[in-house]
Design a protein around this motif. Structure first.
Motif, PDB file in Angstrom:
ATOM      1  N   GLU A 150      23.432 -48.580  38.972  1.00 46.96           N
ATOM      2  CA  GLU A 150      22.311 -49.419  39.416  1.00 46.96           C
ATOM      3  C   GLU A 150      22.824 -50.659  40.139  1.00 46.96           C
ATOM      4  O   GLU A 150      22.261 -51.075  41.159  1.00 46.96           O
ATOM      5  N   GLN A 151      23.895 -51.239  39.620  1.00 44.03           N
ATOM      6  CA  GLN A 151      24.488 -52.417  40.250  1.00 44.03           C
ATOM      7  C   GLN A 151      24.952 -52.098  41.663  1.00 44.03           C
ATOM      8  O   GLN A 151      24.691 -52.863  42.610  1.00 44.03           O
ATOM      9  N   LEU A 152      25.608 -50.961  41.835  1.00 38.71           N
ATOM     10  CA  LEU A 152      26.103 -50.579  43.153  1.00 38.71           C
ATOM     11  C   LEU A 152      24.955 -50.312  44.121  1.00 38.71           C
ATOM     12  O   LEU A 152      24.974 -50.755  45.275  1.00 38.71           O
ATOM     13  N   LEU A 153      23.933 -49.606  43.660  1.00 35.30           N
ATOM     14  CA  LEU A 153      22.796 -49.307  44.534  1.00 35.30           C
ATOM     15  C   LEU A 153      22.049 -50.584  44.918  1.00 35.30           C
ATOM     16  O   LEU A 153      21.585 -50.713  46.059  1.00 35.30           O
ATOM     17  N   ASN A 154      21.947 -51.514  44.006  1.00 31.30           N
ATOM     18  CA  ASN A 154      21.303 -52.797  44.334  1.00 31.30           C
ATOM     19  C   ASN A 154      22.101 -53.563  45.392  1.00 31.30           C
ATOM     20  O   ASN A 154      21.519 -54.249  46.242  1.00 31.30           O
ATOM     21  N   ARG A 155      23.423 -53.423  45.351  1.00 29.34           N
ATOM     22  CA  ARG A 155      24.254 -54.043  46.377  1.00 29.34           C
ATOM     23  C   ARG A 155      23.902 -53.480  47.754  1.00 29.34           C
ATOM     24  O   ARG A 155      23.821 -54.219  48.743  1.00 29.34           O
ATOM     25  N   PHE A 156      23.681 -52.169  47.817  1.00 30.82           N
ATOM     26  CA  PHE A 156      23.357 -51.536  49.095  1.00 30.82           C
ATOM     27  C   PHE A 156      21.952 -51.922  49.575  1.00 30.82           C
ATOM     28  O   PHE A 156      21.732 -52.084  50.777  1.00 30.82           O
ATOM     29  N   ILE A 157      21.019 -52.038  48.651  1.00 23.56           N
ATOM     30  CA  ILE A 157      19.675 -52.494  49.029  1.00 23.56           C
ATOM     31  C   ILE A 157      19.754 -53.879  49.644  1.00 23.56           C
ATOM     32  O   ILE A 157      19.144 -54.148  50.694  1.00 23.56           O
ATOM     33  N   GLU A 158      20.513 -54.763  49.015  1.00 23.30           N
ATOM     34  CA  GLU A 158      20.664 -56.123  49.542  1.00 23.30           C
ATOM     35  C   GLU A 158      21.361 -56.116  50.898  1.00 23.30           C
ATOM     36  O   GLU A 158      21.028 -56.900  51.787  1.00 23.30           O
ATOM     37  N   ALA A 159      22.313 -55.196  51.079  1.00 28.45           N
ATOM     38  CA  ALA A 159      23.000 -55.097  52.370  1.00 28.45           C
ATOM     39  C   ALA A 159      22.030 -54.664  53.461  1.00 28.45           C
ATOM     40  O   ALA A 159      22.091 -55.154  54.597  1.00 28.45           O
ATOM     41  N   GLY A 160      21.110 -53.742  53.125  1.00 28.11           N
ATOM     42  CA  GLY A 160      20.089 -53.329  54.084  1.00 28.11           C
ATOM     43  C   GLY A 160      19.176 -54.479  54.456  1.00 28.11           C
ATOM     44  O   GLY A 160      18.815 -54.652  55.634  1.00 28.11           O
ATOM     45  N   ARG A 161      18.796 -55.268  53.488  1.00 26.45           N
ATOM     46  CA  ARG A 161      17.952 -56.439  53.757  1.00 26.45           C
ATOM     47  C   ARG A 161      18.686 -57.439  54.654  1.00 26.45           C
ATOM     48  O   ARG A 161      18.096 -58.025  55.563  1.00 26.45           O
ATOM     49  N   GLU A 162      19.968 -57.637  54.381  1.00 22.34           N
ATOM     50  CA  GLU A 162      20.746 -58.554  55.198  1.00 22.34           C
ATOM     51  C   GLU A 162      20.831 -58.073  56.634  1.00 22.34           C
ATOM     52  O   GLU A 162      20.742 -58.867  57.578  1.00 22.34           O
ATOM     53  N   TYR A 163      20.977 -56.758  56.819  1.00 22.53           N
ATOM     54  CA  TYR A 163      21.083 -56.208  58.170  1.00 22.53           C
ATOM     55  C   TYR A 163      19.810 -56.478  58.973  1.00 22.53           C
ATOM     56  O   TYR A 163      19.864 -56.742  60.174  1.00 22.53           O
ATOM     57  N   VAL A 164      18.663 -56.417  58.302  1.00 24.24           N
ATOM     58  CA  VAL A 164      17.397 -56.734  58.976  1.00 24.24           C
ATOM     59  C   VAL A 164      17.413 -58.169  59.473  1.00 24.24           C
ATOM     60  O   VAL A 164      16.976 -58.462  60.600  1.00 24.24           O
ATOM     61  N   GLU A 165      17.933 -59.066  58.661  1.00 21.72           N
ATOM     62  CA  GLU A 165      17.889 -60.492  58.994  1.00 21.72           C
ATOM     63  C   GLU A 165      18.929 -60.881  60.047  1.00 21.72           C
ATOM     64  O   GLU A 165      18.662 -61.726  60.902  1.00 21.72           O
ATOM     65  N   THR A 166      20.112 -60.255  59.993  1.00 22.04           N
ATOM     66  CA  THR A 166      21.229 -60.744  60.809  1.00 22.04           C
ATOM     67  C   THR A 166      21.762 -59.716  61.805  1.00 22.04           C
ATOM     68  O   THR A 166      22.554 -60.072  62.683  1.00 22.04           O
ATOM     69  N   GLY A 167      21.368 -58.454  61.660  1.00 21.52           N
ATOM     70  CA  GLY A 167      21.893 -57.416  62.542  1.00 21.52           C
ATOM     71  C   GLY A 167      23.301 -56.993  62.214  1.00 21.52           C
ATOM     72  O   GLY A 167      23.968 -56.322  63.014  1.00 21.52           O
ATOM     73  N   LYS A 168      23.768 -57.349  61.019  1.00 23.39           N
ATOM     74  CA  LYS A 168      25.115 -56.947  60.616  1.00 23.39           C
ATOM     75  C   LYS A 168      25.235 -57.025  59.094  1.00 23.39           C
ATOM     76  O   LYS A 168      24.338 -57.533  58.406  1.00 23.39           O
ATOM     77  N   ILE A 169      26.331 -56.480  58.600  1.00 19.82           N
ATOM     78  CA  ILE A 169      26.712 -56.682  57.203  1.00 19.82           C
ATOM     79  C   ILE A 169      27.851 -57.695  57.214  1.00 19.82           C
ATOM     80  O   ILE A 169      28.903 -57.454  57.816  1.00 19.82           O
ATOM     81  N   SER A 170      27.645 -58.820  56.601  1.00 21.60           N
ATOM     82  CA  SER A 170      28.638 -59.891  56.641  1.00 21.60           C
ATOM     83  C   SER A 170      29.906 -59.479  55.902  1.00 21.60           C
ATOM     84  O   SER A 170      29.907 -58.548  55.083  1.00 21.60           O
ATOM     85  N   ASP A 171      30.994 -60.183  56.185  1.00 24.12           N
ATOM     86  CA  ASP A 171      32.253 -59.920  55.487  1.00 24.12           C
ATOM     87  C   ASP A 171      32.100 -60.135  53.987  1.00 24.12           C
ATOM     88  O   ASP A 171      32.695 -59.413  53.179  1.00 24.12           O
ATOM     89  N   VAL A 172      31.293 -61.122  53.616  1.00 25.12           N
ATOM     90  CA  VAL A 172      31.074 -61.398  52.186  1.00 25.12           C
ATOM     91  C   VAL A 172      30.356 -60.224  51.532  1.00 25.12           C
ATOM     92  O   VAL A 172      30.753 -59.746  50.466  1.00 25.12           O
ATOM     93  N   THR A 173      29.299 -59.732  52.189  1.00 24.95           N
ATOM     94  CA  THR A 173      28.550 -58.599  51.632  1.00 24.95           C
ATOM     95  C   THR A 173      29.400 -57.341  51.610  1.00 24.95           C
ATOM     96  O   THR A 173      29.362 -56.568  50.643  1.00 24.95           O
ATOM     97  N   ARG A 174      30.171 -57.106  52.663  1.00 24.40           N
ATOM     98  CA  ARG A 174      31.045 -55.934  52.693  1.00 24.40           C
ATOM     99  C   ARG A 174      32.046 -55.980  51.540  1.00 24.40           C
ATOM    100  O   ARG A 174      32.301 -54.959  50.885  1.00 24.40           O
ATOM    101  N   ALA A 175      32.592 -57.150  51.260  1.00 18.97           N
ATOM    102  CA  ALA A 175      33.529 -57.284  50.152  1.00 18.97           C
ATOM    103  C   ALA A 175      32.853 -56.968  48.821  1.00 18.97           C
ATOM    104  O   ALA A 175      33.466 -56.358  47.927  1.00 18.97           O
ATOM    105  N   VAL A 176      31.582 -57.344  48.700  1.00 14.47           N
ATOM    106  CA  VAL A 176      30.833 -57.030  47.477  1.00 14.47           C
ATOM    107  C   VAL A 176      30.617 -55.525  47.351  1.00 14.47           C
ATOM    108  O   VAL A 176      30.786 -54.944  46.274  1.00 14.47           O
ATOM    109  N   LEU A 177      30.250 -54.873  48.473  1.00 12.09           N
ATOM    110  CA  LEU A 177      30.045 -53.424  48.450  1.00 12.09           C
ATOM    111  C   LEU A 177      31.328 -52.683  48.093  1.00 12.09           C
ATOM    112  O   LEU A 177      31.295 -51.654  47.410  1.00 12.09           O
ATOM    113  N   GLU A 178      32.441 -53.186  48.570  1.00 11.19           N
ATOM    114  CA  GLU A 178      33.712 -52.485  48.407  1.00 11.19           C
ATOM    115  C   GLU A 178      34.432 -52.847  47.108  1.00 11.19           C
ATOM    116  O   GLU A 178      35.432 -52.225  46.766  1.00 11.19           O
TER     117      GLU A 178
END
Length: 230
Positions: free
Chosen positions: A184-212
């Motif tokens: 659940e924690q991992l999937l929530n990370r991806f949901i947040e990454a999708g939301r970030e992409y809507v706002e910024t058009g990218k996945i930030s280095d900080v978010t990518r580090a969280v996903l990885e």
């Protein structure tokens, strides 16, 4: 409305990587204006490239072979965002998706030119100009060079794609109740990454580090995997 084409490169009907990708899409489509289409590559009739190369001279964006690939080429050409979703197989793409990538030859032209440290073809449809998102999971724990060959390949093909390389993705399918919070924690990370992409058009280095970031220490994960088949 932006068109998103998801290329599911997993040979499995139930894919750990697509589970993560679907979570990303959930965040992406909550408020964003995106039209999403998913193609499961394993279900398509895509023959190996025969090296005919007549496509380079016809320049119609199509292959001379009559299988499912020309329809996929049309979808790719019309899409704004390409999401390449696949598990890591032998440090690269699964064969079904690699075959699809090789069949994008009709997007190229005959003439070549130098670009940095590589040589490229002029393009009819420039994949590097698309927004490419690469979401890939692997069953290994973290080690530094696990994704190194794939990262170099993706850089040469797509330039600077948005890329998230997820370790320990096999946790998605191990039926152990104590692992459910980690999934659940991992999937929530991806949901947040999708939301970030809507706002910024990218996945930030900080978010990518969280996903990885691995969910478990290497030795703990290895022990779970080694006992999961008992």
């Amino acid at each position: 409305m932006m068109k998103v084409l998801v290329l599911n490169g997993s040979p499995k009907k139930v894919s750990d990587t697509m589970t993560m990708t679907n979570a990303f899409l959930k965040g992406l489509t909550e408020k964003g204006s995106y039209e999403v289409k998913t193609i499961s590559v394993i279900d398509k009739n895509i023959r190996f490239c025969q090296g005919d190369l007549s496509c380079w001279f016809r320049q119609d964006g199509h292959c001379i072979m009559q299988d499912d690939m020309n329809e996929i080429l049309d979808e790719m050409a019309a899409s704004d965002i390409l999401i390449w979703s696949f598990p890591l197989y032998y440090y690269g793409m699964p064969a079904v998706l690699k075959t699809l990538l090789e069949r994008t030859m009709p997007f190229m032209k005959y003439n070549m030119y130098t670009s940095g440290n590589i040589v490229e073809h002029e393009t009819l449809v420039d994949l590097k100009a698309k927004k490419n998102i690469i979401l890939t999971g692997c069953g290994f724990p973290y080690f530094e060079d696990n994704y190194a060959p794939l990262k170099l390949h993706m850089k040469n093909v797509f330039g600077e794609p948005t890329m998230a390389c997820v370790y320990e993705s096999s946790l998605m399918n191990i039926p152990a109740p104590e692992l459910a919070p980690l999934r659940e924690q991992l999937l929530n990370r991806f949901i947040e990454a999708g939301r970030e992409y809507v706002e910024t058009g990218k996945i930030s280095d900080v978010t990518r580090a969280v996903l990885e970031k691995p969910l478990l220490p290497n030795e703990v994960y290895i022990d779970i995997i080694n006992h999961s088949a008992d």
